[in-house]
Design an enzyme around this catalytic site. Structure first.
Site, short mmCIF file in Angstrom:
data_model
loop_
_atom_site.label_atom_id
_atom_site.label_comp_id
_atom_site.label_asym_id
_atom_site.label_seq_id
_atom_site.Cartn_x
_atom_site.Cartn_y
_atom_site.Cartn_z
N GLU A 40 40.86 41.80 28.81
CA GLU A 40 40.16 41.02 31.13
C GLU A 40 39.44 42.36 31.23
O GLU A 40 39.84 43.58 31.71
CB GLU A 40 41.42 40.61 31.36
CG GLU A 40 40.64 40.19 33.19
CD GLU A 40 41.60 39.28 34.23
OE1 GLU A 40 41.23 38.65 34.88
OE2 GLU A 40 42.93 39.40 33.68
N ARG A 99 55.96 45.70 24.32
CA ARG A 99 54.76 46.70 25.42
C ARG A 99 55.21 47.76 25.23
O ARG A 99 56.62 48.33 24.86
CB ARG A 99 54.97 46.02 26.74
CG ARG A 99 54.26 45.30 27.10
CD ARG A 99 55.16 44.43 28.79
NE ARG A 99 53.56 46.06 29.62
CZ ARG A 99 53.29 45.86 30.55
NH1 ARG A 99 53.12 44.37 31.53
NH2 ARG A 99 52.35 47.24 31.26
N LYS A 132 47.61 47.05 35.52
CA LYS A 132 46.42 47.20 36.06
C LYS A 132 46.66 47.03 37.57
O LYS A 132 45.76 47.74 38.06
CB LYS A 132 45.83 45.97 35.75
CG LYS A 132 45.02 46.31 34.23
CD LYS A 132 44.33 45.20 33.79
CE LYS A 132 43.41 46.14 32.38
NZ LYS A 132 42.28 44.99 31.97
#
Length: 792
Positions: A278, A498, A508
């Site tokens: 994104e 992750r 983020k």
């Protein structure tokens, strides 16, 4: 007095974890992690081990709780029965069980399972001893040559190939015994550091993907090719996900032969993956792992990987981030098959949403966000859930035309509000936003959600493998529900763990706060684990890819990788590629009284220590004069036996130059601060002092050495896992950046340019920062010379 029930519960859980044999540190770390605690607690209850068990069984239970593949959860009770009955009793058996269940369907054949895991196989002591003797006989000459430097891990690996179910403790006893029998007691020479043989300076590393560092165990096939776990595109007709509905029905997700054939015809049978960031911030080291998985699989199979911008939220996205992502992907060594945007498919997504309404699988809702949240918590249907299809179609068209106010309507998927999976609670497919889109312009005022667009665009782009991190695992049901509802091709979905690195944050949201609130100096601050920050710090993409590859593509979701491990890979790379130079951070003046004032000698210093001695490019010139500078920390007024620096009456060797002996010390008025040292040099080099110091000299009479700024970076946070702290900003390390404005460097560095990397002898690896000017160079410390990971 107030009693904290949460603390009481944690104490009870701690006692329970200690009862199954976990050591106290592991038990306390487990209690601090809610997800692992819940998993381990469930496993203990499932295994009926509430009263405790021995350490061996407890450790296996802990491994089940932390590494068990979630898509094989239905088989966990079977495995626990085998563990508690001591039929599965070794880590090797447990790993084999994980692999078996991951590939198994809903029904399993117990005899096949037992065979795969070595259940009932007993390797006798005699067999182990015989095989150890055979292995030692085969490698006797090299063991005698290498003595106690022999790689015992290789010996273990060969034993494991022959007897995978042998007791590792017994194997180790025989190997240790055999080594002693062959070599006797360790000698002083056995403990000495190996002097590496000289070799030619290697060519600069261009390959962006390097093999993982060698380990004690021989690499397995999966280590050499971590992508073997993924199926071929033509196999994507099997059921690999089941969606359980609250009414008792089950959706078994798979492609029809017709859909798969159509897909294969469109792709030519090639593997197609996608890396879908994104564009609302800079990429971090976690994205490096995602790139390694997405681009790496496509490259390994001869396919292609889309760089697809997930730009469904126009309010958070900027062109700055889009440009950065494309640049950093290429810097990491990856070449996109195509660059696309989710917004490229807005018209297709809109038409599919209309079709979803027509099929009775979506409706226009007027609940507020708070009402939606409340109804979800109570598992209640929206009052508008059963409105007529025609009415929802009309309202959705009005949403598209901008006739309904922002926040007054959403399009929701009609899923299962009574499901056990929160991500099946009628997720939002479209919302109204009167915001121009950075890529699509002002054509749209309704925008699809991630949950609606992600899977749909995967299908439209004929993605073969949709790979993402484990936090998206609960969305898998929604992913396949939507594609099934629309009758679209279904990619193969697989989640991996992750990448979490200690002493930093990768969220983020947290990174954005650090940047916007100016706790750091931008997205490329060298203390951050953003890829831009790592690059500015001097970390190479090769080192990052080697680090990521070393992690493997696993589903273990509770591991926190120590920052030391990343530093190890950085050192491995820079040790081969960084030229040597000398820099003094805190200069202390030394006047050499028996060297002629104004005289300058040009000495040879090694730029590449392991290069051949007659290779001119392996050396650089360093001036030697009667005034040199050493580190303040390399001088003491009081000497000691364990100190190898300079002291009154003591000698040291100036690297590449001469021995010097301190003859006098000039102190400040406080009688403690050293202003200057006077020394004599040994021109004959007959004295052989133990201490060797780096230094920098005046290049000409009265002219100071090259003045540079040096920035020393340390871990950004004091705690290993700051993300778990309530006040995580209070954990920032106040010494994470130390600026030394006036260090002295050898003249060789004056022509260095941004991005050049050097090893400053005895100090670490440094790179030229973008803040450098023609008047003054600025160096960032990439990593120190000390390697703490290797010894762990």
């Amino acid at each position: 007095m107030t009693v904290n029930n949460e603390n009481i519960d944690k104490e009870k859980l701690l006692e329970q974890f200690l009862r199954i044999g976990l050591d106290e540190r592991t038990a306390r770390n487990t209690v601090a992690n809610n997800k692992v605690t819940a998993n381990l607690n469930a496993v203990i209850h499932e295994a009926a081990m509430l009263d405790g068990c021995d350490r061996a069984v407890g450790n296996l239970l802990y491994t089940v709780a932390t590494k068990y593949p979630t898509n094989a959860l239905v088989h966990r009770p079977i495995l626990l029965r085998y563990i508690t009955s001591n039929k599965v009793k070794m880590p090797a058996q447990l790993e084999a069980a994980f692999s078996f269940f991951s590939a198994a369907g809903p029904e399993i054949n117990l005899s096949e399972f037992e065979n795969a895991c070595g259940v009932g196989v007993e390797v006798s002591v005699e067999e182990i001893e015989k095989t150890v003797n055979e292995v030692f006989e085969e490698h006797k000459n090299e063991i005698l040559e290498q003595r106690y430097r022999t790689n015992v891990g290789d010996l273990f690996g060969q034993l494991r190939k022959k007897h995978p179910w042998a007791d590792p403790k017994i194997v180790k006893q025989f190997i240790d015994s055999k080594l002693f029998e062959l070599l006797g007691e360790r000698t002083v020479a056995d403990n000495e550091k190996i002097v590496k043989k000289k070799k030619e300076k290697p060519a600069k590393v261009d390959d962006k993907l390097v093999a993982t560092v060698s380990t004690k165990q021989p690499p397995s096939e999966e280590d050499l090719n971590p992508y073997l776990i993924f199926p071929q595109p033509e196999d994507n007709y099997k059921v690999h996900t089941e969606v359980f509905f609250s009414d008792g029905t089950i959706l078994r997700c798979c492609n029809t032969r017709e859909l798969l054939e159509k897909h294969l015809k469109a792709t030519g049978g090639r593997v197609l993956t996608r890396f879908p960031p994104e564009p609302n911030g800079y990429l971090h080291i976690g994205h490096a792992k995602a790139m390694f998985v997405d681009f790496g699989l496509a490259k390994e199979r001869g396919g292609g990987c889309y760089l697809r911008y997930d730009d469904t939220n126009p309010e958070a996205e900027k062109k700055e981030y889009i440009d950065h992502i494309e640049e950093i992907v290429k810097w990491m060594g990856w070449e996109p098959f195509k660059i696309t945007y989710a917004s490229d498919y807005f018209q297709d997504l809109y038409e599919l949403a209309v079709e979803l309404i027509r099929r009775g699988h979506a409706y226009v809702d007027h609940q507020t966000p708070d009402e939606i949240k409340e109804y979800r918590e109570k598992k209640m249907n929206s009052p508008w859930r059963d409105r007529p299809v025609a009415e929802s179609l009309k309202l959705f068209d009005e949403m598209k035309q901008g006739l309904i106010e922002e926040g007054k309507a959403t399009l929701r998927m009609k899923q299962d509000m009574q499901s056990d999976n929160f991500n099946m609670y009628d997720l939002i497919a479209y919302r109204i936003k009167f915001t121009p889109h950075p890529h699509a312009g002002d054509k749209w005022c309704i925008y699809p959600s991630y949950d609606y667009a992600h899977c749909t665009v995967d299908s439209l782009e004929n993605i073969t493998h949709s790979l993402c991190t484990l936090e998206f695992e609960t969305r898998r049901a929604s992913y396949y529900w939507l594609l099934h509802a629309l009758g679209l091709y279904q990619p193969y979905v697989w989640e991996y763990s992750r990448l979490n690195v200690s002493n930093n944050v990768l969220s983020k949201r947290k990174l954005n706060r650090l940047v916007t609130e100016k706790w750091v100096e931008g997205w490329d601050d060298p203390r951050l684990l953003t890829l831009a920050g790592l690059r500015r710090r001097g970390v190479t993409s090769t080192a990052i890819n080697a680090f990521v590859r070393g992690m493997g593509i696993t589903r273990s979701d509770c591991s926190l990788i120590r920052f030391d491990r990343l530093e190890y890979h950085i050192r491995e790379e820079l040790n081969r590629t960084a030229a040597r130079a000398m820099v003094v951070l805190q200069p202390l003046k030394v006047v050499i009284t028996n060297f002629e004032n104004g005289s300058i000698l040009d000495l040879d210093a090694k730029k590449w220590p392991e290069a051949q001695g007659d290779e001119a490019s392996a050396f650089y010139k360093v001036p030697f004069s009667n005034i040199v500078y050493i580190e303040q920390s390399d001088f003491r007024l009081k000497d000691s036996k364990d100190y190898y620096g300079l002291a009154p009456g003591k000698s040291v060797l100036l690297r590449y130059a001469y021995p010097i002996k301190c003859t006098n010390v000039i102190l400040a008025d406080d009688k403690e601060t050293v202003l200057e040292i006077q020394a004599e040099y040994d021109a004959s080099k007959k004295s052989k002092p133990k201490g060797v110091l780096h230094w920098v000299a005046q290049p000409s009479p009265g002219v100071n050495p090259l003045n540079v700024e040096v920035r020393l970076f340390d871990k950004l946070f004091l705690s290993e896992n700051p993300a778990e702290l309530d006040d995580w900003l209070a954990d920032l390390n106040p010494h994470s950046k130390v600026v030394i404005p006036s260090a002295y460097a050898v003249p060789e560095l004056k022509n260095a340019v941004v991005g050049d990397t050097f090893q400053f002898e005895r100090l670490g690896y440094f790179t030229v920062d973008k803040d450098s000017t023609p008047e003054k160079l600025v160096f960032n410390r990439t990593v120190t010379l000390r390697d703490s990971y290797k010894s762990k």
